[in-house]
Motif scaffolding. Structure first.
Motif, PDB file in Angstrom:
ATOM      1  N   GLU A 140       0.825  -1.207   0.000  1.00  0.00           N
ATOM      2  CA  GLU A 140       0.000   0.000   0.000  1.00  0.00           C
ATOM      3  C   GLU A 140       0.859   1.258   0.000  1.00  0.00           C
ATOM      4  OE1 GLU A 140      -2.784  -0.028   3.147  1.00  0.00           O
ATOM      5  OE2 GLU A 140      -3.852  -1.817   2.453  1.00  0.00           O
ATOM      6  N   THR A 141       1.965   1.217   0.743  1.00  0.00           N
ATOM      7  CA  THR A 141       2.833   2.392   0.795  1.00  0.00           C
ATOM      8  C   THR A 141       3.934   2.328  -0.256  1.00  0.00           C
ATOM      9  OG1 THR A 141       4.346   1.375   2.387  1.00  0.00           O
ATOM     10  CG2 THR A 141       2.441   2.546   3.274  1.00  0.00           C
ATOM     11  N   GLN A 142       4.154   1.137  -0.840  1.00  0.00           N
ATOM     12  CA  GLN A 142       5.210   0.915  -1.824  1.00  0.00           C
ATOM     13  C   GLN A 142       6.599   1.246  -1.262  1.00  0.00           C
ATOM     14  OE1 GLN A 142       4.517   2.394  -5.751  1.00  0.00           O
ATOM     15  NE2 GLN A 142       2.416   1.711  -5.810  1.00  0.00           N
ATOM     16  N   THR A 143       6.746   1.137   0.042  1.00  0.00           N
ATOM     17  CA  THR A 143       8.058   1.370   0.656  1.00  0.00           C
ATOM     18  C   THR A 143       8.463   0.218   1.566  1.00  0.00           C
ATOM     19  OG1 THR A 143       7.093   2.579   2.528  1.00  0.00           O
ATOM     20  CG2 THR A 143       7.756   3.872   0.601  1.00  0.00           C
ATOM     21  N   ASP A 144       7.717  -0.892   1.527  1.00  0.00           N
ATOM     22  CA  ASP A 144       7.981  -2.007   2.432  1.00  0.00           C
ATOM     23  C   ASP A 144       9.162  -2.835   1.938  1.00  0.00           C
ATOM     24  OD1 ASP A 144       5.753  -1.266   3.925  1.00  0.00           O
ATOM     25  OD2 ASP A 144       4.410  -2.517   2.733  1.00  0.00           O
ATOM     26  N   ASP A 150      14.543  -7.476   7.609  1.00  0.00           N
ATOM     27  CA  ASP A 150      15.399  -6.358   7.210  1.00  0.00           C
ATOM     28  C   ASP A 150      15.051  -5.146   8.069  1.00  0.00           C
ATOM     29  OD1 ASP A 150      17.279  -4.922   5.862  1.00  0.00           O
ATOM     30  OD2 ASP A 150      16.422  -5.201   3.878  1.00  0.00           O
ATOM     31  N   THR A 151      15.446  -5.184   9.333  1.00  0.00           N
ATOM     32  CA  THR A 151      14.989  -4.184  10.303  1.00  0.00           C
ATOM     33  C   THR A 151      16.125  -3.487  11.047  1.00  0.00           C
ATOM     34  OG1 THR A 151      14.794  -5.911  11.987  1.00  0.00           O
ATOM     35  CG2 THR A 151      12.812  -5.427  10.690  1.00  0.00           C
ATOM     36  N   LEU A 152      17.362  -3.877  10.824  1.00  0.00           N
ATOM     37  CA  LEU A 152      18.472  -3.311  11.593  1.00  0.00           C
ATOM     38  C   LEU A 152      18.710  -1.846  11.247  1.00  0.00           C
ATOM     39  CD1 LEU A 152      21.072  -6.223  11.302  1.00  0.00           C
ATOM     40  CD2 LEU A 152      19.543  -5.729  13.232  1.00  0.00           C
ATOM     41  N   ASP A 153      19.175  -1.082  12.224  1.00  0.00           N
ATOM     42  CA  ASP A 153      19.583   0.292  11.955  1.00  0.00           C
ATOM     43  C   ASP A 153      20.840   0.322  11.083  1.00  0.00           C
ATOM     44  OD1 ASP A 153      17.482   1.229  13.408  1.00  0.00           O
ATOM     45  OD2 ASP A 153      18.653   1.770  15.179  1.00  0.00           O
ATOM     46  N   LYS A 154      21.710  -0.688  11.270  1.00  0.00           N
ATOM     47  CA  LYS A 154      22.918  -0.830  10.441  1.00  0.00           C
ATOM     48  C   LYS A 154      22.865  -2.193   9.748  1.00  0.00           C
ATOM     49  CE  LYS A 154      26.235   2.304  12.602  1.00  0.00           C
ATOM     50  NZ  LYS A 154      27.633   2.454  13.025  1.00  0.00           N
ATOM     51  N   GLY A 193      16.544  -2.748   2.606  1.00  0.00           N
ATOM     52  CA  GLY A 193      15.953  -2.881   1.274  1.00  0.00           C
ATOM     53  C   GLY A 193      16.896  -2.559   0.136  1.00  0.00           C
ATOM     54  N   GLN A 194      18.177  -2.308   0.433  1.00  0.00           N
ATOM     55  CA  GLN A 194      19.139  -1.872  -0.589  1.00  0.00           C
ATOM     56  C   GLN A 194      20.154  -2.988  -0.879  1.00  0.00           C
ATOM     57  OE1 GLN A 194      22.005   1.160   0.513  1.00  0.00           O
ATOM     58  NE2 GLN A 194      21.706   2.230  -1.425  1.00  0.00           N
ATOM     59  N   PHE A 195      20.513  -3.110  -2.173  1.00  0.00           N
ATOM     60  CA  PHE A 195      21.397  -4.192  -2.598  1.00  0.00           C
ATOM     61  C   PHE A 195      22.399  -3.671  -3.620  1.00  0.00           C
ATOM     62  CE2 PHE A 195      17.329  -5.796  -1.323  1.00  0.00           C
ATOM     63  CZ  PHE A 195      17.659  -6.816  -0.442  1.00  0.00           C
ATOM     64  N   GLU A 196      23.454  -4.447  -3.796  1.00  0.00           N
ATOM     65  CA  GLU A 196      24.455  -4.149  -4.819  1.00  0.00           C
ATOM     66  C   GLU A 196      24.865  -5.450  -5.491  1.00  0.00           C
ATOM     67  OE1 GLU A 196      29.115  -2.770  -4.954  1.00  0.00           O
ATOM     68  OE2 GLU A 196      27.743  -1.540  -3.757  1.00  0.00           O
ATOM     69  N   ILE A 197      24.946  -5.416  -6.811  1.00  0.00           N
ATOM     70  CA  ILE A 197      25.445  -6.547  -7.581  1.00  0.00           C
ATOM     71  C   ILE A 197      26.589  -6.034  -8.446  1.00  0.00           C
ATOM     72  CG2 ILE A 197      24.900  -8.329  -9.286  1.00  0.00           C
ATOM     73  CD1 ILE A 197      22.024  -8.236  -8.381  1.00  0.00           C
ATOM     74  N   ASP A 198      27.755  -6.652  -8.319  1.00  0.00           N
ATOM     75  CA  ASP A 198      28.937  -6.214  -9.059  1.00  0.00           C
ATOM     76  C   ASP A 198      29.309  -7.243 -10.113  1.00  0.00           C
ATOM     77  OD1 ASP A 198      29.225  -3.895  -7.498  1.00  0.00           O
ATOM     78  OD2 ASP A 198      30.260  -5.021  -5.934  1.00  0.00           O
ATOM     79  N   PHE A 199      29.674  -6.751 -11.281  1.00  0.00           N
ATOM     80  CA  PHE A 199      30.025  -7.629 -12.394  1.00  0.00           C
ATOM     81  C   PHE A 199      31.230  -7.055 -13.121  1.00  0.00           C
ATOM     82  CE2 PHE A 199      26.580  -4.762 -13.366  1.00  0.00           C
ATOM     83  CZ  PHE A 199      26.847  -4.232 -14.622  1.00  0.00           C
ATOM     84  N   ALA A 200      31.825  -7.864 -13.985  1.00  0.00           N
ATOM     85  CA  ALA A 200      33.117  -7.537 -14.575  1.00  0.00           C
ATOM     86  C   ALA A 200      33.070  -6.248 -15.391  1.00  0.00           C
ATOM     87  CB  ALA A 200      33.591  -8.696 -15.460  1.00  0.00           C
TER      88      ALA A 200
END
Length: 451
Positions: A140-144, A150-154, A193-200
């Motif tokens: 509903e909020t599109q921010t979940d 995935d609840t940690l401050d860090k 909610g944030q991710f990184e994928i690294d490729f060549a």
């Protein structure tokens, strides 16, 4: 797809043999968003010859009037892909032409001009891009967050939410590897909610194309799993923003040797004199380049010294260069041999960003530009009263400041060409004006009953 089998007939037949039913002649608007026209595979040869026409007036930043001759998309057959998430469709990013000539205001053409300028000096730019993005539920909020853990401050490098997101991430990584991108790392980034994928890394044009494709592909995969991928630079005030760090080096065009590598760097960072001249050219034009590598109103809410729950934004605020130090705009990562621009964010048009960074670096090499300072200290901890003494120059603090710098620096018009340059300024000034006159919830919460 390689050059040895990139004749129109050979590519078309191979696509048919692979079950491809449609092909897209793709291009991007000024934002780097994918656009294009699709043809049935039986008309692939026509498409390859430039049959697909469109009016630039229908897209942001392709400066044309509605009465002007249509643009033609000429597919780059060497870099086409079959979409792994939709195997009956092939995508070919394209050179834009008009009247049989290159359309100067196409951002992909701008990058091609700069790679040709480098080639004339015997140089080729290699580029790696670290893709950071959020994946969120279509709630509903599109921010979940997708993971309820995935609840940690860090949450940086947290394994449980990474595992909870592995269903869509595995699919995305498989698609990337099928395309030959060689994914070598994936992680939960600094924000929930944030991710990184690294490729060549690859040559600059191939990598810029891949970033465009990646943003589309990530959203297509996330959508299948009831989520969406966001490349907005700073979606949340209390979470870190998404960068797209550009890792750049120059190779000898003849031998492929990395010309930025050095084991005799007196600064101990492993960078050659050529690499330092390249970096100095970028620092010289940093304020103007910022408008392109941090191209939105929201971008400048990422380029701050503080402002996320994790304790740092991990983003630069100065036009500076230093060693393996993430508070610089330009960082020389451990091991040397490359220059990382940390001010680029995930909303940047990758072709235009790469073109301006390469052009500035080449200017620095030609003029043997030198860095005035080399910073190894934590620049976020420097007292503002010390900035002048330390030789620290702030990057633009708002999109308006960045556009002012972009317009004032003749370098940007030289690289972009007058039409694209003017169009970019107009588009971004409109964006700033719309933002500056908007009345936000923050203002109503603060002032509506205050006075």
């Amino acid at each position: 797809m390689t050059s040895k089998d990139s004749t129109v007939d050979a590519v078309g037949q191979r696509l048919k043999d692979d079950g491809v039913r449609f092909a897209i002649a793709g291009y991007t608007d000024l934002h780097g968003n994918l656009k294009g026209k699709m043809v049935p595979i039986g008309h692939f040869a026509d498409m390859a010859g430039g049959s697909e026409l469109f009016t630039g007036a229908a897209l942001d930043g392709l400066p044309q009037e509605v009465n002007e001759e249509e643009l033609s998309a000429r597919p780059d057959l060497d870099r086409g892909i079959v979409m792994p998430w939709r195997r009956d469709v092939a995508l070919f990013l394209s050179r834009l032409t008009v009247g049989g000539e290159d359309f100067a205001a196409s951002t992909r053409n701008v990058l091609e001009r700069q790679t040709e300028a480098a080639a004339q000096e015997g140089l080729a730019m290699n580029l790696g891009v670290e893709t950071e993005f959020f994946v969120l539920h279509e709630g509903e909020t599109q921010t979940d967050n997708v993971s309820d853990r995935d609840t940690l401050d860090k949450p940086c490098y947290a394994v449980p939410p990474l595992l909870d997101n592995l269903h869509w991430m595995t699919e995305l990584v498989d698609h990337m590897n099928e395309l030959g991108w060689d994914v070598y790392s994936l992680d939960h980034e600094d924000a929930r909610g944030q991710f990184e994928i690294d490729f060549a890394y690859s040559d600059a044009m191939t990598m810029a194309d891949r970033v465009v494709i990646f943003r589309t592909m990530a959203n297509e995969v996330a959508r299948k799993h009831g989520a969406y991928a966001s490349f907005m630079p700073k979606p949340f005030a209390d979470r870190s923003g998404s960068g797209a760090h550009f890792n750049m080096s120059l190779a000898d065009l003849a031998t492929g040797a990395n010309l930025f590598e050095s084991d005799q760097d007196p600064r101990g960072a492993g960078l050659s004199d050529l690499g330092y001249h390249f970096a100095a050219g970028i620092v010289r034009h940093a304020a103007a380049i910022c408008a392109v590598i941090a191209p939105t109103v929201n971008s400048y809410k990422r380029l701050v010294r503080q402002g996320s729950m994790s304790g740092s934004t991990w983003a630069p605020i100065f036009a500076s260069c230093g060693n393996n130090n993430r508070t610089n705009m330009l960082r020389i990562p451990l091991g040397g041999g490359r220059v990382e621009c940390r001010a680029v964010d995930s909303a940047a048009n990758p072709h235009l960003a790469a073109a301006l960074l390469l052009a500035a670096g080449l200017e620095g090499i030609r003029e043997k530009a030198e860095l005035d300072d080399f910073h190894t200290e934590n620049l976020h901890a420097v007292d503002p009263r010390e900035y002048d003494k330390r030789g620290l120059v702030l990057l633009p603090r708002t999109l308006e400041e960045a556009i002012d710098a972009f317009e004032a620096d003749p370098f940007t018009q030289e690289v972009c060409g007058k039409e694209l340059w003017s169009s970019f300024i107009d588009l971004k000034r409109d964006e700033w004006a719309s933002y500056a006159t908007a009345v936000t919830d923050w203002e109503r919460d603060r002032y509506l009953r205050f006075y």
